[in-house]
Design an enzyme around this catalytic site. Sequence first.
Site, mmCIF file in Angstrom:
data_model
loop_
_atom_site.group_PDB
_atom_site.id
_atom_site.type_symbol
_atom_site.label_atom_id
_atom_site.label_comp_id
_atom_site.label_asym_id
_atom_site.label_seq_id
_atom_site.Cartn_x
_atom_site.Cartn_y
_atom_site.Cartn_z
ATOM 1 N N SER B 184 0.785 -1.233 0.000
ATOM 2 C CA SER B 184 0.000 0.000 0.000
ATOM 3 C C SER B 184 0.814 1.279 0.000
ATOM 4 O O SER B 184 0.350 2.305 -0.460
ATOM 5 C CB SER B 184 -0.925 0.015 1.212
ATOM 6 O OG SER B 184 -0.164 -0.004 2.408
ATOM 7 N N HIS B 212 -5.444 -3.951 -1.279
ATOM 8 C CA HIS B 212 -5.360 -2.887 -2.286
ATOM 9 C C HIS B 212 -5.454 -3.414 -3.706
ATOM 10 O O HIS B 212 -5.410 -2.636 -4.655
ATOM 11 C CB HIS B 212 -4.055 -2.097 -2.106
ATOM 12 C CG HIS B 212 -4.055 -1.283 -0.855
ATOM 13 N ND1 HIS B 212 -4.455 0.032 -0.822
ATOM 14 C CD2 HIS B 212 -3.758 -1.622 0.422
ATOM 15 C CE1 HIS B 212 -4.378 0.479 0.423
ATOM 16 N NE2 HIS B 212 -3.953 -0.510 1.202
ATOM 17 N N LYS B 243 -11.796 -0.279 0.752
ATOM 18 C CA LYS B 243 -11.117 0.375 -0.369
ATOM 19 C C LYS B 243 -12.001 0.271 -1.618
ATOM 20 O O LYS B 243 -12.936 1.033 -1.750
ATOM 21 C CB LYS B 243 -9.720 -0.197 -0.518
ATOM 22 C CG LYS B 243 -8.999 -0.122 0.860
ATOM 23 C CD LYS B 243 -7.607 -0.555 0.883
ATOM 24 C CE LYS B 243 -7.118 -0.780 2.305
ATOM 25 N NZ LYS B 243 -7.249 0.368 3.211
HETATM 26 C C1 LIG Z 1 -2.610 -4.259 3.315
HETATM 27 C C2 LIG Z 1 -3.744 -3.922 4.213
HETATM 28 N N1 LIG Z 1 -4.330 -4.887 4.937
HETATM 29 C C3 LIG Z 1 -5.350 -4.616 5.758
HETATM 30 C C4 LIG Z 1 -5.856 -3.341 5.894
HETATM 31 C C5 LIG Z 1 -6.957 -3.100 6.876
HETATM 32 O O1 LIG Z 1 -8.169 -2.887 6.259
HETATM 33 P P1 LIG Z 1 -9.373 -2.180 7.019
HETATM 34 O O2 LIG Z 1 -9.326 -0.733 6.651
HETATM 35 O O3 LIG Z 1 -10.585 -2.861 6.478
HETATM 36 O O4 LIG Z 1 -9.222 -2.412 8.485
HETATM 37 C C6 LIG Z 1 -5.281 -2.307 5.143
HETATM 38 C C7 LIG Z 1 -5.738 -0.911 5.202
HETATM 39 O O5 LIG Z 1 -6.236 -0.350 6.059
HETATM 40 C C8 LIG Z 1 -4.201 -2.600 4.297
HETATM 41 O O6 LIG Z 1 -3.603 -1.626 3.610
#
Ligand SMILES: Cc1ncc(COP(=O)(O)O)c(C=O)c1O
Lengths: 87, 426
Positions: B184, B212, B243
């Site tokens: 990300s 992502h 996202k």
């Molecule tokens: C690679 C990755 N995994 C997990 C998450 C967690 O997702 P969430 O926003 O649904 O908690 C994110 C971003 O927040 C992320 O970038």
Amino acid sequence: MTINKDSLTEETIFAEVCRLLGPFNKRGVSVTRTTNFSSDLELDSLAVMDLLAEIEDHFDITVPLNVLPDLEKVGDVSAAVLKIIKG
Amino acid sequence: MDLFDKFEPLLQAKAKLPFEDGDPFTVCMEKVISQTEAIINGRHTVLAGTNNYLGLTFDRTCIEAAHQALDEQGTGTTGSRVLNGTYAGHRGLEEALAEFYGTAHAMVFSTGYQANLGMISTLCGPKDFLLIDADSHASIYDGCKMGDATVVRFRHNDANDLDKRLRRIDASAGRLVVLEGLYSMLGDRAPLKELVAVAKAHGASVLVDEAHSLGVYGATGRGVSQEDGVEDQVDFIVGTFSKSVGTIGGFCVSNHPKFEVMRLVCRPYLFTASLPPSVVASATAAVKVMGRSPELREQLWRNARQLHDGLEKLGFSLGAPVSPISAVKISDQATAMRFWAGLLKAGVYVNLAFPPATPQGIYLLRCSLSAAHTPEQIAFMLEKFKEVGLALGEIGPNRVSETRPAGADARTIASPLTAGAAAATG
Ligand SMILES: Cc1ncc(COP(=O)(O)O)c(C=O)c1O
């Protein structure tokens, strides 16, 4: 692998760790078991990761991430390596 | 001893930063106008850092589904999935996900963070090994911290290093390799073919977080696992609704025959309330829209290319080849803050990302694009990047040297579990 694990002692491991540490010791600090990676050697976490990878490769061992918080000084590392090798 | 004393070094470091032009930690969208525009500090602003890849937050079908669920089922479930918090909608969403991925099982969590926390901490016990990429997201590091497994970190996207580390671990132990489809911060894609092949050669299980990459990669938008043709070898795919799906929530899909037992043992699934019906309804609608709308993905990629190529042409140094994330590397922290504030004043919002959220101790202006952006909006972003970049000497004749001061990385050996992983915004 040229290392005979049975003959390793904390002494010999510490000497090897010091040797591997050489290129990371940019300020030429004289290294003892109580030398601190962060405050004395000013290594950031990336450098520490690189150093540990060299140590792992040299001894052909795994240093788990779980034990990293306990590795503040050079002596902590030689002790941890000994423990990992001797099981 | 005051409990807050431990934060003193952080507060002192923060006090040295140039906040006079704006504080990146206190941005407020005073009014949301669309997927791509909002009022910030009273100014009309183009949003270039929202992870809203397909722009589905304002999709009519999704909004109507949410409205209906809200009217008919109320504002919340007020309970855990295993008590009173499973409605027909939650089941329906899991069925939609299983159908979308073609898997036997799908399990919905309240956030993606909890999905990683739950899967990683529960799958691996005290005798097992977790192998994680050094640049893993905070939720993966935290999942490791929460569990009892031995955690081994391998070099970012390095199949040889993974191979070496797997070789040192007793093959009779349980081993889970945790990967991400698209990282990300820098927007760099994982070489899943190579990494998965190594994991499988050692008989290890594989979990891929497609947070992502869902809706962005693959013939039907299932992610990098699909794009790289390794889905049949990936044991667990984790994803988020926060996202491309345009709402909130997380999930894990799998074909493992015993997968359903997770519902009885996975604490971040059990001990929290389930998603509200309106969120479940819009997520379900979005997963279906995603599956039948390749044109959104195509538009997203056209937009991504326009921004990426434009930034490169201006002379900026980017974190990775083209993807919907364009991470512009800035030479130092103070310049990064001034650049970020300059862009915001000029009407462009991007994410400012620092270590430890970023790898390699670098400072980033992280842009993420949406299918909903217009070519004109992207041209506007590029124009503002050029103006501020020239003024600050990041590009053009006054360009400052690329070298960063040594020791720019504030991370220490004392906190390795957060290294590279405290993702600020992404
Ligand atoms: C690679 C990755 N995994 C997990 C998450 C967690 O997702 P969430 O926003 O649904 O908690 C994110 C971003 O927040 C992320 O970038």
